[in-house]
Motif scaffolding. Structure first.
Motif, mmCIF file in Angstrom:
data_model
loop_
_atom_site.group_PDB
_atom_site.id
_atom_site.type_symbol
_atom_site.label_atom_id
_atom_site.label_comp_id
_atom_site.label_asym_id
_atom_site.label_seq_id
_atom_site.Cartn_x
_atom_site.Cartn_y
_atom_site.Cartn_z
ATOM 1 N N ARG A 112 0.790 -1.238 -0.117
ATOM 2 C CA ARG A 112 -0.070 -0.300 0.031
ATOM 3 C C ARG A 112 0.873 1.173 -0.033
ATOM 4 O O ARG A 112 0.537 2.420 -0.730
ATOM 5 C CB ARG A 112 -1.023 0.023 1.267
ATOM 6 N N ARG A 113 1.895 1.244 0.834
ATOM 7 C CA ARG A 113 2.734 2.384 0.878
ATOM 8 C C ARG A 113 3.473 2.587 -0.568
ATOM 9 O O ARG A 113 3.450 3.823 -0.931
ATOM 10 C CB ARG A 113 3.859 2.149 1.823
ATOM 11 N N ILE A 114 3.702 1.453 -1.519
ATOM 12 C CA ILE A 114 4.610 1.784 -2.521
ATOM 13 C C ILE A 114 3.351 2.450 -3.564
ATOM 14 O O ILE A 114 3.732 3.388 -4.278
ATOM 15 C CB ILE A 114 4.861 0.436 -3.252
ATOM 16 N N LEU A 115 2.083 1.934 -3.492
ATOM 17 C CA LEU A 115 1.155 2.199 -4.401
ATOM 18 C C LEU A 115 0.827 3.531 -4.174
ATOM 19 O O LEU A 115 0.525 4.495 -5.178
ATOM 20 C CB LEU A 115 0.068 1.410 -4.500
ATOM 21 N N ILE A 116 0.690 4.148 -2.999
ATOM 22 C CA ILE A 116 0.451 5.599 -2.526
ATOM 23 C C ILE A 116 1.517 6.707 -3.040
ATOM 24 O O ILE A 116 1.068 7.623 -3.817
ATOM 25 C CB ILE A 116 0.070 5.790 -1.203
ATOM 26 N N LEU A 117 2.602 5.868 -2.998
ATOM 27 C CA LEU A 117 3.780 7.141 -3.295
ATOM 28 C C LEU A 117 3.739 6.972 -4.885
ATOM 29 O O LEU A 117 3.986 8.136 -5.687
ATOM 30 C CB LEU A 117 5.352 6.228 -3.032
ATOM 31 N N LEU A 118 3.594 5.904 -5.649
ATOM 32 C CA LEU A 118 3.568 6.033 -7.194
ATOM 33 C C LEU A 118 2.349 6.966 -7.710
ATOM 34 O O LEU A 118 2.557 7.583 -8.704
ATOM 35 C CB LEU A 118 3.408 4.570 -7.622
ATOM 36 N N ALA A 119 1.180 6.891 -7.118
ATOM 37 C CA ALA A 119 0.096 7.544 -7.634
ATOM 38 C C ALA A 119 0.361 9.219 -7.175
ATOM 39 O O ALA A 119 -0.141 9.897 -8.006
ATOM 40 C CB ALA A 119 -1.129 7.119 -6.780
ATOM 41 N N THR A 120 0.864 9.420 -6.172
ATOM 42 C CA THR A 120 1.327 10.982 -5.775
ATOM 43 C C THR A 120 2.389 11.341 -6.874
ATOM 44 O O THR A 120 2.175 12.353 -7.289
ATOM 45 C CB THR A 120 1.877 10.985 -4.295
#
Length: 415
Positions: A76-84
């Motif tokens: 989840r942390r990686i996906l949030i970073l990539l979307a940002t």
């Protein structure tokens, strides 16, 4: 047999699907808009193809340096970073009047980070749905790609007739930004699948192991090369059709979505393997129609039929997962996705260069013929692996299937 209704009843899957759809809508609108802007400014098929598909080349760096994060970081942390990062990059493209080379550089930088996104997402999908629903879930995710490409290419094409390119890019920025809270509040904060450092050494250790397997190499080649060569055809739609390219791209997305729906939902695993053998050739043959001066509506039909052949990848990916131990599912799917998108970028640039030297229609035909020939050459190697088999072990063991990982249906010869 599981159904789409059953998997969409899973709240986490719904949010994973929605976040993926928003990201794909943003990427689709951005790529078409930038390609049309660059083509209008330069008249170069090479630059138009590079701005649309060139950022995929950065995937090869992601494979080499970041891919271990697909299994060793909190998803989840990686996906949030990539979307940002996506929202920020597209916002910069919208806010400033940049040169084609600067726009391409921004796209390359973002693509480097996004190279691990597929591995993280597909590995998480297996945890959210489980093995028995993975293929159906993958099909549903592919349907979101197709639907958002239809919407993104179609809407962007229409909007560009009425509003500025920067306005379309701001809309794409909004889609990317909305995906951030969907991921943050819609997915559980899971622990990594594998206990190891996210590092260059760990990435290379697992990549070497996966690429060394005799049974997985034909699958990786089949997923990258024939598909990538057809993307070379699609990369020339903008210089071929100008503002009408959105219709060709949307037709391709519709065909891809239809193929994934039929193959993923209505065929058994054995049926997918059988159908995949023919669909590999369906992918290329219709694009040979660009050799003739056909109306755009006829070409749209041909592109839709050909793009349904992308669904052969579902069976190939299913076998690839069957042959890989669970603690490497994220990395093998990320590796496959990154190899495939890197091929997209290389072939798109080659197609643009050939079109600048000759013309767009002959270049499309050349790359369609190359895809067909590649599928013919890969027929025998694929036949040997497209059957149920056991896992190939782990990069941390002695090469034999790990205890508890050998399937009951293991019938393939050991490597």
């Amino acid at each position: 047999m599981s159904t789409y209704r059953a998997i969409f009843a899973n709240r986490e899957f719904r949010n994973l699907w929605v976040s993926s759809a928003l990201g794909n809508a943003s990427a689709t609108m951005t790529s078409l808009t930038l390609a049309i802007v660059v083509d209008a400014a330069t008249g170069s098929a090479l630059l138009a193809a590079a701005i649309m598909f060139g950022p995929s080349l950065a995937q090869v760096l992601g494979i080499s340096t970041l891919m271990s994060a697909a299994d060793t970081a909190r998803p989840r942390r990686i996906l949030i970073l990539l979307a940002t990062l996506t929202a920020v990059e597209v916002g910069v493209q919208a806010a400033f009047d940049l040169s084609p080379l600067v726009r391409l550089g921004l796209g390359l930088a973002l693509a480097y980070g996004l190279s691990i996104g597929a591995g993280v997402r597909w590995g998480l999908l297996g945890e959210v749905l489980g093995t028995d629903q993975f293929v159906l879930g993958r099909s549903a995710m592919n349907l979101s790609v197709g639907a958002m490409q239809i919407a993104g290419f179609g809407i962007a094409g229409i909007l560009l007739q009425a509003v500025s390119a920067s306005t379309v890019l701001w809309i794409a920025t909004g889609f990317a930004a909305v995906s951030v809270p969907v991921i943050r509040f819609g997915l559980r904060d899971r622990a990594p699948r594998r206990v190891a450092r996210t590092s260059l050494a760990e990435t290379w250790r697992a990549n070497r192991f996966l690429l060394a397997q005799r049974r997985t190499r034909p699958l990786l080649l089949a997923l990258a090369l024939p598909n990538g060569l057809i993307v070379g055809c699609e990369a020339l739609f903008v210089p071929y059709a100008g503002s009408r390219a959105g219709w060709l791209l949307a037709a391709g997305a519709a065909g891809m979505m239809t193929g994934d729906l039929v193959v993923g939902r209505f065929l058994s695993p054995e049926g997918r393997r059988i159908a995949g053998q023919g669909l590999r050739f369906v992918l290329a043959v219709p694009f040979l129609g660009f050799a003739f001066d056909l109306p755009i509506t006829v070409l749209c039909v041909l592109v839709a039929i050909g793009s349904s052949g992308y669904s052969a990848s579902l069976a190939q990916q299913e076998v690839l997962v069957d042959l890989t131990p669970p603690d490497l599912h994220g990395q093998v799917l990320g590796l496959e996705g990154a190899l495939r998108t890197t091929t997209f970028g290389v072939v798109a640039i080659l197609a643009g260069a050939l079109a600048d030297l000759t013309a767009t229609a002959p270049a499309i035909v050349v790359f369609a013929a190359a895809s067909l020939l590649t599928s013919i050459v890969l027929t025998r190697p694929l036949h040997r692996v497209m059957r149920p088999s056991g896992w190939i072990g782990s990069p941390h063991d002695d090469g034999r299937p790990a205890e508890g990982l050998q399937t009951v249906r293991a019938t393939g010869d050991p490597d």
